[in-house]
Design an enzyme around this catalytic site. Structure first.
Site, mmCIF file in Angstrom:
data_model
loop_
_atom_site.group_PDB
_atom_site.id
_atom_site.type_symbol
_atom_site.label_atom_id
_atom_site.label_comp_id
_atom_site.label_asym_id
_atom_site.label_seq_id
_atom_site.Cartn_x
_atom_site.Cartn_y
_atom_site.Cartn_z
ATOM 1 N N ILE A 116 0.854 -1.183 0.000
ATOM 2 C CA ILE A 116 0.000 0.000 0.000
ATOM 3 C C ILE A 116 0.889 1.231 0.000
ATOM 4 C CG2 ILE A 116 -1.938 -1.121 1.170
ATOM 5 C CD1 ILE A 116 -1.003 0.189 3.773
ATOM 6 N N ALA A 118 6.497 7.097 4.833
ATOM 7 C CA ALA A 118 6.317 5.705 5.252
ATOM 8 C C ALA A 118 6.585 4.752 4.094
ATOM 9 C CB ALA A 118 4.908 5.500 5.808
ATOM 10 N N TYR A 119 6.021 5.061 2.939
ATOM 11 C CA TYR A 119 6.214 4.219 1.761
ATOM 12 C C TYR A 119 7.688 4.172 1.375
ATOM 13 C CZ TYR A 119 5.430 2.374 -2.966
ATOM 14 O OH TYR A 119 5.452 1.605 -4.103
ATOM 15 N N SER A 120 8.341 5.330 1.342
ATOM 16 C CA SER A 120 9.755 5.391 0.976
ATOM 17 C C SER A 120 10.603 4.600 1.966
ATOM 18 C CB SER A 120 10.227 6.842 0.920
ATOM 19 O OG SER A 120 9.510 7.586 -0.042
ATOM 20 N N LYS A 126 9.932 0.729 1.589
ATOM 21 C CA LYS A 126 10.541 0.149 0.392
ATOM 22 C C LYS A 126 12.066 0.151 0.478
ATOM 23 C CE LYS A 126 6.759 -0.923 -1.788
ATOM 24 N NZ LYS A 126 6.395 -2.336 -2.035
#
Length: 250
Positions: free
Chosen positions: A94, A156-158, A161
């Site tokens: 997500i 958060a995504y960075s 990943k």
């Protein structure tokens, strides 16, 4: 389409009910593999099976990949259904909301980290012993260019990943002599349902960073993943494979 021979191989694709995961599953089936789709959305799994009808042997497991016990149970069910596992594609993910780091909701941060980083760890933890025991395996983690470069307003995504890239490198070194290879791909943004989680401004920002001036196609990602999941990939492990249309050249 170039056909990579995966006849007799058995694969798990997390987040396999739609988007990139479904494209990877279709390509695996076309290459002769047996596939089990893991996804928490049971109705979407049913729809995916209908879309893949006639393509090959498909199994499903409705599972929350952030739940350790659920992942262990799904692994056991999958082993029973397919008779073994050789390939794991950690695709479920997500994006979370778009906000500056100091305004980012703590609950959303934890949710993104759980889905995008902890879940692949749990899946690897459950599946790797079976790959090692079999003496052959391939793990492909779907990371992101955000993990290499860091996207503003997506902390958060960075971070998740980037963590997944680190996990890939660590696990790849641990398994280097086991004939179980672990690699990840770092796509630029693709036109999937994940875009619905982002603001229009953030999508435009990401498109503007791609020298080719277009989004990556999910079939292009699937083609790269299939090679990494095959015996033809024999001397790459713990590596990061870029697919960003020229955005990232390292």
């Amino acid at each position: 389409m170039n056909r990579i021979d995966l006849t007799g191989k058995r694969a798990i694709v997390t987040g396999g009910a739609r988007g990139i995961g479904l494209a990877i599953a279709a390509r695996l089936l076309a290459s002769g593999a047996v596939v089990t789709l893991w996804d928490r959305d049971a109705p979407a799994l049913d729809a995916a099976v209908k879309r893949l009808a006639g393509s090959g042997e498909v199994h499903t497991a409705a599972v929350d990949v952030t739940d350790d016990a659920a992942v262990t149970a799904a692994t056991n069910r999958t082993l029973g259904a397919m008779g073994g596992i050789e390939i794991l594609i950690n695709n479920a993910g997500i994006t979370g909301p778009n906000a500056t780091t100091w305004e980012y909701p703590v609950a959303e941060w934890r949710k993104v980290i759980e889905v995008d980083l902890t879940a692949p760890f749990l899946c690897c933890r459950a599946v790797v012993p079976h790959l090692v025991k079999a003496g052959w395996g391939r793990i492909v983690n779907i990371a992101s260019v955000a993990g290499k470069e860091g996207n503003p307003n997506a902390p958060a995504y960075s971070a998740a990943k980037a963590g997944l890239i680190g996990l890939t490198k660590s696990l790849g070194k641990e398994l280097a002599k086991s004939n179980v290879l672990v690699n990840c791909v770092t796509p630029a943004v693709a036109e999937t349902d994940i875009l619905k989680q982002m603001t229009e401004a953030h999508v435009a920002f990401m498109l503007g960073k791609i020298p080719m001036g277009r989004f990556v196609q999910i079939d292009e990602i699937a083609a790269l993943v299939l090679w990494l999941a095959s015996a033809e990939c024999s001397f790459s492990t713990g590596a990061v494979f870029d697919i960003t249309g020229g955005r990232s050249t390292y």
